[in-house]
Scaffold this motif. Structure first.
Motif, short mmCIF file in Angstrom:
data_model
loop_
_atom_site.label_atom_id
_atom_site.label_comp_id
_atom_site.label_asym_id
_atom_site.label_seq_id
_atom_site.Cartn_x
_atom_site.Cartn_y
_atom_site.Cartn_z
N GLU A 424 43.30 36.73 52.01
CA GLU A 424 41.91 37.13 52.20
C GLU A 424 40.99 36.23 51.38
O GLU A 424 41.17 36.12 50.17
N TRP A 427 39.64 37.38 48.03
CA TRP A 427 40.43 37.40 46.79
C TRP A 427 40.23 36.14 45.96
O TRP A 427 40.95 35.92 44.99
N ARG A 430 40.25 36.05 42.12
CA ARG A 430 41.35 36.64 41.36
C ARG A 430 42.21 35.55 40.72
O ARG A 430 42.23 34.42 41.18
N PHE A 435 48.71 38.37 42.09
CA PHE A 435 49.35 38.21 43.39
C PHE A 435 50.86 38.38 43.28
O PHE A 435 51.45 38.14 42.23
N GLN A 439 52.71 35.84 47.89
CA GLN A 439 51.31 35.41 47.97
C GLN A 439 51.07 34.19 47.10
O GLN A 439 50.31 33.29 47.48
#
Lengths: 563, 328
Positions: A424, A427, A430, A435, A439
């Motif tokens: 996404e 994100w 972040r 994660f 990811q």
């Protein structure tokens, strides 16, 4: 028969109290372990399978605590004790640890002390539980080292862990666990950090010792293939709950739960070539190679010929697999291609977009700087290769910034890349620790494709991931390959991954390529014994057809290895 | 192992050479030389010096020669004859002046090191094992406090406290009656009565740093998987703590010896001046003020050499305790 049950876990609940609330790592788990049998606890990382195992010995890391349930151990003499009620620091539980229930861990390097000799670490349990004098202890340790098939035990006993390979270290761990002849062995992902061939050997060893010692084994793994090879009973866990529990036969051939089906599916998927590759038009065999390596060699200062006269080629849009066990020189070879190491002989001819050919081995620093935008790398460890102090957007933007991109254009490109790898864009602010492993590897891929490279060298890109995630990442890489016209050099020790994704494969052994060809041909009709050994070491996800035990072993013939 | 030691020894040689040059250069840094200082003194007393006398003296002391010649003479004297030159001000050979003081300096530094280690390790362990407890916060607070307070201030406060509240004589390493006496049991007792205060004053700053390092090291080690492995063997918590994480956390602590030693030695110089201890500190200060170059240079050189030797010892100790360094 109840006397057959050695360990009975009922409604076990282990919680972690954190600042943000209570995390229920294990939430109402029940199972029984029978004498001499193997129970496999299977699930993805974070499913609570490790915490379940550690709860049995009450060695859950802080702030984890057993909140409820019972763990009843039935001793040889028929007496029972509820381990869940014992004080985790008390004498009673300590007498169970290592003596009645022993445990081996995943990472054999960090699970052993680097500054104590292995003999000392193995013999320790004997001193603690039996007060065995030093001389006797040493004899017993030598005997244990022989049992776990460590060569030259007399010398090995006084060595340190870092002087051993990963497989040997795991044998040391096993010897340590066996020291007091426990009746239960808990193995927490003991083969996850190992090569496929080493894994096969360790699994064999555990099986053999289990039979000779009459131990019950709780085997924790995320790999359904391993489960099929060794389990009697299977416990499938997901987010702290038991999803399915039954005999290995039932779980594999009549799974009731969707999650179990998915887990099995992810392994079975890797048994074949990827769908996306079956439908693709073949790459013309006469296409001019993007990279043509001929007679490349690299000798380390120690005199080790890490890369020995290697020749290979990669065509545009193709995936070339490099397979071999650790120490075969495959990683070194990959690094030579990017000139992280400087090979001393041979050519690395790279086809530039303008049609000119450049030898990377002799290329100047400024030429290399340009080419490193076109040839990129993806690393094995998705944790270590991402800076923890940068946001995801910063990590992905880094190569773009180096290429001179700024401002809005940069932001848009980062968002586009994140979408492309299935993350996404929201994100972006972040940090990597937020994660999961899969990811994180996607972030690594996004970074690698950011500057529109033409060739990516992926070094064990999926080895650190759960099997269920592996096929997802591989699918993603193939999708990107088709979209962007990428070529891959995919380095792995796992034949199943190679079979799933690569067009052609080269098998490396001790710095040399022993076999190369189209993947189908090498997998179905291997010409070299070493290839056969590698193929037969892959766990087969069908308990009715256990192959690992009958696998082919390859012992290098010193003459042919040099010739 | 032997190769490792040999390598370390060989590496020490260029360091020693560089240190000798820097020591010599530093004492030449202030404008003028010993004679300028001397003249200023005479002028202050109302005397005047003729230019001829000055030139003659300058020639006698070799101060008219270029710097590298002076350096060569000095260093050649030290290496070939063990001759550190003469002190201009005191008119005696440097060797005669410094050995006894150097001995006390060394003794004081060693005592301080022992004190620092003996206290820092247990406090560090406690602080790590009971992380975020009252004891930990208390140790942390004190550590930062003592890290922040400069040595000389600590020396002054300690002396004030001791004499004002406890009425004990402070300053020096001996009571007056023992100061110039030969070594005897009585003198030893007297020494012990005096030495603890400077040891604590010099040590507190380093002690605080070591507590923090030990705590951080141990916290790192406590969460390592090998601790869980040992626990799974059935080892008691205390034995486990001592045998594994503490044992491993000590290794980085040993390597701190390399910088704790210089910190202790330079701290000792300042504290010795304040507390008037018979060590090299006060002598060095006086030599620097008077631009007594051979005396000052030799003191700086010897102190640096001691530091290098200390670092060397810490390297060797580390190799001895950590097989990863010894065998790789």
């Amino acid at each position: 028969m109840t006397s057959d049950t050695i360990l009975k876990v009922e409604d076990l609940r282990t919680y972690f109290k954190t600042r943000t609330g209570v995390f229920k790592a294990v939430d109402g788990v029940s199972f029984e372990l029978k004498r001499g049998k193997t129970l496999c606890v299977v699930g993805e990382s974070g499913s609570g399978k490790s915490v379940t195992a550690r709860s049995i010995l009450q060695i859950v890391d802080k702030p984890g605590r057993i909140e409820g349930g019972s763990i009843v151990l039935t001793r040889q003499d028929g007496s029972t004790v509820d381990l869940a009620r014992l004080d985790p620091r008390g004498k009673q539980i300590r007498e169970v640890r290592g003596r009645e229930i022993a445990m081996i861990f995943q990472e054999p390097m960090s699970s052993l002390s680097p500054v104590h000799r292995i003999g000392e670490q193995i013999g320790e349990a004997l001193r603690i539980h039996f007060g065995m004098p030093k001389k006797q202890r040493r004899e017993r340790v030598l005997e244990l080292l022989k049992q776990v098939e460590i060569p030259r035990p007399e010398q090995a006993i006084d060595r340190y862990t870092f002087e051993f390979s990963g497989g040997m270290r795991q044998r040391v761990m096993i010897a340590m666990a066996l020291a007091c002849n426990p009746s239960v062995l808990i193995a927490d992902e003991p083969t996850t950090a190992l090569d496929v061939t080493t894994q096969a050997e360790i699994l064999d060893l555990i099986k053999k010792l289990q039979q000779s010692h009459g131990m019950a084994v709780i085997f924790i793994t995320h790999d359904m293939g391993v489960v099929a090879e060794i389990a009697d009973e299977v416990l499938v866990m997901y987010r702290g709950h038991v999803k399915e529990h039954g005999s290995v036969e039932d779980v594999f051939h009549a799974p009731k739960d969707d999650y179990t089906k998915r887990l099995i599916g992810s392994v079975v998927r890797l048994e074949n070539k990827a769908d996306i590759r079956l439908t693709r038009a073949p790459i013309p065999a006469d296409a001019a190679p993007l990279l043509q390596v001929s007679n490349m060699s690299l000798t380390f200062p120690s005199g080790l010929k890490a890369v020995n006269d290697i020749s290979l080629s990669v065509r545009p849009g193709e995936t070339l697999g490099i397979v071999g066990e650790s120490g075969s020189g495959k990683t070194t070879m990959g690094r030579c291609l990017l000139r992280i190491y400087d090979p001393e002989a041979g050519n690395i001819n790279y086809l530039r977009p303008d049609g000119s050919i450049i030898d990377l081995r002799t290329a100047s620093t400024s030429q290399l700087r340009e080419i490193r935008r076109e040839v990129r790398m993806i690393f094995q460890d998705p944790v270590g290769s991402l800076s923890p102090r940068k946001t995801v957007a910063q990590i992905i933007a880094e190569p773009l910034k180096l290429a001179g991109m700024r401002g809005k254009e940069l932001d848009e490109r980062v968002a586009e890349l994140m979408e492309q790898v299935g993350l996404e864009p929201a994100w972006r602010e972040r940090y990597p620790h937020a994660f999961s492993g899969g990811q994180r590897q996607r972030i690594g891929i996004a970074r690698a494709i950011a500057v529109k490279p033409r060739l990516i060298v992926a070094d064990e890109a999926t080895s650190a991931l759960d099997v269920s995630l592996r096929s997802q990442i591989l699918d993603l890489m193939m999708k990107l390959q088709d979209e962007l016209g990428l070529s891959y050099i995919f380095i792995s020790h796992d034949m199943s991954v190679i079979r799933y994704m690569c067009d052609r494969v080269a098998v490396m052994y001790r710095g040399q390529i022993v076999e190369a060809g189209n993947t189908d041909q090498v997998v179905n009709n291997p010409a070299h014994d070493y290839t056969r050994a590698l193929l037969s070491a892959i766990p087969h996800p069908d308990p009715r057809d256990r192959r690992l035990h009958h696998r082919v072993r390859y012992v290098a013939n010193p003459v042919s290895a040099n010739g | 192992m032997l190769r490792y030691i040999a390598k370390r020894l060989v590496f020490a040689i260029p360091t020693l050479f560089a240190v000798s040059i820097i020591a010599f250069a530093i004492i030449q840094l202030p404008p003028g030389d010993y004679l300028t200082t001397l003249m200023a003194d005479w002028a202050a007393q109302g005397g005047a010096v003729e230019a001829g006398t000055l030139a003659a003296m300058r020639e006698r002391y070799g101060l008219d020669q270029p710097m590298y010649v002076q350096y060569y003479k000095w260093i050649a004297g030290i290496i070939l004859h063990g001759d550190f030159g003469i002190s201009f001000e005191l008119g005696k050979p440097v060797t005669e002046l410094i050995w006894s003081r150097l001995g006390f300096s060394l003794l004081l530094s060693l005592l301080t090191l022992c004190f620092v280690w003996a206290v820092a390790i247990p406090i560090g362990i406690l602080s790590a094992v009971r992380q975020y407890s009252i004891q930990d916060y208390f140790a942390t607070f004190l550590a930062f406090f003592f890290l922040a307070v400069p040595d000389f201030l600590m020396a002054l406060s300690a002396m004030y406290l001791m004499s004002a509240w406890f009425g004990q004589s402070v300053g020096g390493l001996f009571s007056p009656e023992y100061a110039d006496a030969a070594w005897s049991f009585g003198r030893l007792v007297d020494f012990a009565k005096h030495v603890w205060l400077p040891v604590i004053v010099i040590g507190l700053g380093s002690l605080a740093a070591l507590v923090r390092i030990m705590r951080a090291n141990l916290l790192d080690e406590l969460s390592k998987p090998y601790v869980t492995t040992a626990r799974a063997k059935g080892m008691s918590e205390f034995e486990l703590l001592m045998r594994y994480p503490v044992r491993l956390a000590l290794n980085p602590l040993i390597s701190t010896l390399g910088w704790i030693l210089p910190a202790v030695i330079s701290g000792e110089i300042i504290v010795s001046v304040v507390m008037s201890l018979p060590t090299t500190g006060p002598l060095l200060l006086r030599a620097l003020l008077a631009q007594d170059m051979y005396l000052a240079g030799s003191l700086i050189l010897l102190i640096s050499v001691l530091t290098i030797i200390g670092t060397l010892i810490s390297d060797l100790l580390l190799a001895l305790t950590d097989p990863r360094i010894r065998l790789q």
